[in-house]
Enzyme design. Structure first.
Site, short mmCIF file in Angstrom:
data_model
loop_
_atom_site.label_atom_id
_atom_site.label_comp_id
_atom_site.label_asym_id
_atom_site.label_seq_id
_atom_site.Cartn_x
_atom_site.Cartn_y
_atom_site.Cartn_z
N GLY A 127 36.89 44.23 43.07
CA GLY A 127 35.48 44.40 42.77
C GLY A 127 34.73 43.10 42.68
CG ASP A 128 33.54 39.24 41.25
OD1 ASP A 128 33.13 38.46 42.13
OD2 ASP A 128 33.00 39.35 40.14
CG ASP A 129 33.91 35.94 44.47
OD1 ASP A 129 33.15 36.50 45.29
OD2 ASP A 129 33.50 35.22 43.54
#
Length: 506
Positions: free
Chosen positions: A286-288
């Site tokens: 859900g992120d980098d």
């Protein structure tokens, strides 16, 4: 049960293999179908025996079997968690069993080191800390389940290079597997699983109910010689793997899975670290997927520890709302000498992104990326000079970052909405941007202007679609520009051993 070493012999690095390009016609598939296909392929790729370093063999009717794996260090002593009262029923807390085992086995640190084996089962546990010259090995059917009891998560002070917690101004919960001031630690397995059971943490975060920053799954501080390999990490409360203020870090063969809308579930975040190697990893988050960091504004400037000499190779990333590789935004100790190659990005917001702002200071420089394949992207490249996240209002408005010598070459992308958005800082031009031999096929509903460039300078050669005026095409004779460094980094010289152990049942 008791394990005894069967043999230890020097061997080569079996984790290195030729990158397998996954060339598959996908233009008629939906984004959802693409993600599912790549997820399936990725799990096969990183679960397949030819890529897994851990092996386990047991003959029918026998009460023992051996298992082998590659590691920077083999151990002279070993034991099983069950010898310290561990119960793998998914209900009983094993926090004390893990910590008792580590504390007791630490007596072997100076006598050839020790290995703690976690057998098949579901092992509920809160945070526990490792010791030096130690291996934690998870059986292929072992699952560590992160406890939902907050009493099993000690609270630490904020990181000095950040000045505060990321979720809350106060401290932070200690990570599930933790260590500080350690030397020679291996966390590995035969693709065993660490499940952070993060849903309750995500709910607290969205509801503003966190007093402290959420824990990570694996974190080592002020440590040297760390190997994290051949594991599956699921549903982390926040970041998954976080080496900080450390050196000589190997992260290999890791599968990281989290819902693409889960908050801040970054994959691997080297933070103020030197000599880091990340390879053969598959990440849905859900992120980098990989976020390289080094401290936040005035706190990072004062701490002054850069992240440098980083190798990233053979990475597969799916992250529709974040970057494949992000540099920053917390980069106030500096980031330099990063080499990334053979990267596959699928349905990911951006390929390579640099995030910084006034007040960050320091630098991001000497960045080299080549052989990146991108499918279904919002941006192929992005640089933000106005990333406004700050720890407080005390940052220095005169602390301007230096962004220089950024090199991208030999890349392809399809179904790309925007080729690049480069926003430098007025009066602080991002310089030395070099892009060569890059072809991007734009999406049917792509933006009218594929490139946006302000306060940057550099050059291009053989780039399509045609770049902005600030990055003039120097012609085909410059196609060899943006050279990738020929010399290797010290982290590539690490020598692996083949470790083999015999397990016997009592």
């Amino acid at each position: 049960m008791r394990m005894e070493p069967a043999r230890t012999e020097d061997g080569s690095d079996t984790s290195s293999y030729k990158f397998m390009g996954m060339k598959k016609e996908m233009t008629m598939m939906s984004d959802k179908e693409i993600v599912l296909v790549i997820a399936f392929l990725g799990l096969i790729l990183f679960k397949a025996p030819m890529f897994a370093e851990g092996r386990a063999f047991r003959e029918p009717g026998q009460a023992e079997y051996t298992f082998t794996y590659s590691a920077t260090s083999c151990r002279a002593h070993s034991a099983s968690l069950t010898e310290y009262g561990g119960v793998g029923d998914g209900v009983t807390s094993n926090t004390k069993a893990f910590q008792d085992a580590v504390n007791d086995l630490s007596k072997y640190a100076d006598d050839g080191g020790v290995q703690l084996f976690v057998p098949a089962g579901k092992w509920l546990t809160g945070s526990f800390s490792l010791t030096s010259h130690f291996t934690l090995f998870l059986d292929q059917d072992a699952v560590l389940l992160a406890s939902q009891d907050l009493n099993e998560w000690p609270v630490l002070k904020p990181l000095p290079s950040y000045g505060r917690g990321r979720d809350a101004a106060a401290g932070r919960y200690q990570s599930l597997i933790f260590g500080s001031n350690l030397t020679d630690v291996v966390v590995t397995g035969n693709n065993g699983t660490i499940d952070g059971q993060g849903a309750s943490w995500w709910q607290k975060f969205h509801g503003g109910k966190l007093k402290y920053t959420r824990p990570y799954l694996v974190e080592f501080m002020y440590s040297d010689g760390i190997q994290i390999s051949n594991l599956t990490l699921l549903n982390s409360p926040s970041w998954n793997v976080h080496p900080v203020y450390s050196s000589n870090i190997l992260v290999q063969g890791i599968t990281i899975l989290a819902p693409v809308k889960s908050p801040n579930t970054d994959g691997i975040n080297p933070d103020s670290c030197k000599n880091v190697r990340i390879e053969d990893c598959y990440i849905v988050s859900g992120d980098d997927c990989v976020a390289v960091k080094s401290g936040w504004d005035e706190y990072g400037i004062q701490f002054g520890m850069p992240t440098e000499q980083v190798v990233i190779r053979r990475l597969t990333c799916v992250s529709p709302y974040s970057a494949t590789i992000a540099l920053g935004s917390e980069m106030s100790g500096g980031i330099r000498d990063l080499r990334a190659e053979d990267i596959l990005a699928i349905n990911t917001e951006s390929g390579v992104r640099i995030k910084t702002a006034v007040g960050r200071g320091a630098y991001v420089k000497d960045i080299y990326v080549r052989r990146m394949t991108m499918h279904t992207m919002k941006w192929a490249f992005k640089m933000d000079g106005d990333y406004k996240s700050h720890p407080d209002t005390h940052y220095d408005p005169n602390a301007l970052p230096e962004i220089a010598n950024i090199n991208f070459r030999d890349m392809v992308g399809e179904n790309v909405s925007i080729a690049a958005r480069f926003d430098g800082i007025p009066g602080d031009t991002f310089s030395g941007i070099c892009i060569a031999n890059v072809t991007l096929s734009m999406a049917a509903k792509s933006k009218k202007y594929p490139w946006t460039c302000t306060d940057i300078e550099g050059m291009t050669s053989g780039v399509r679609p045609a770049p902005c005026d600030a990055l003039p095409d120097q012609g085909p004779e410059k196609i060899g520009s943006c050279n990738f460094p020929a010399e290797s980094l010290p982290i590539d010289e690490v020598v692996f051993q083949q470790c083999s152990y015999r397990m016997s049942y009592s």
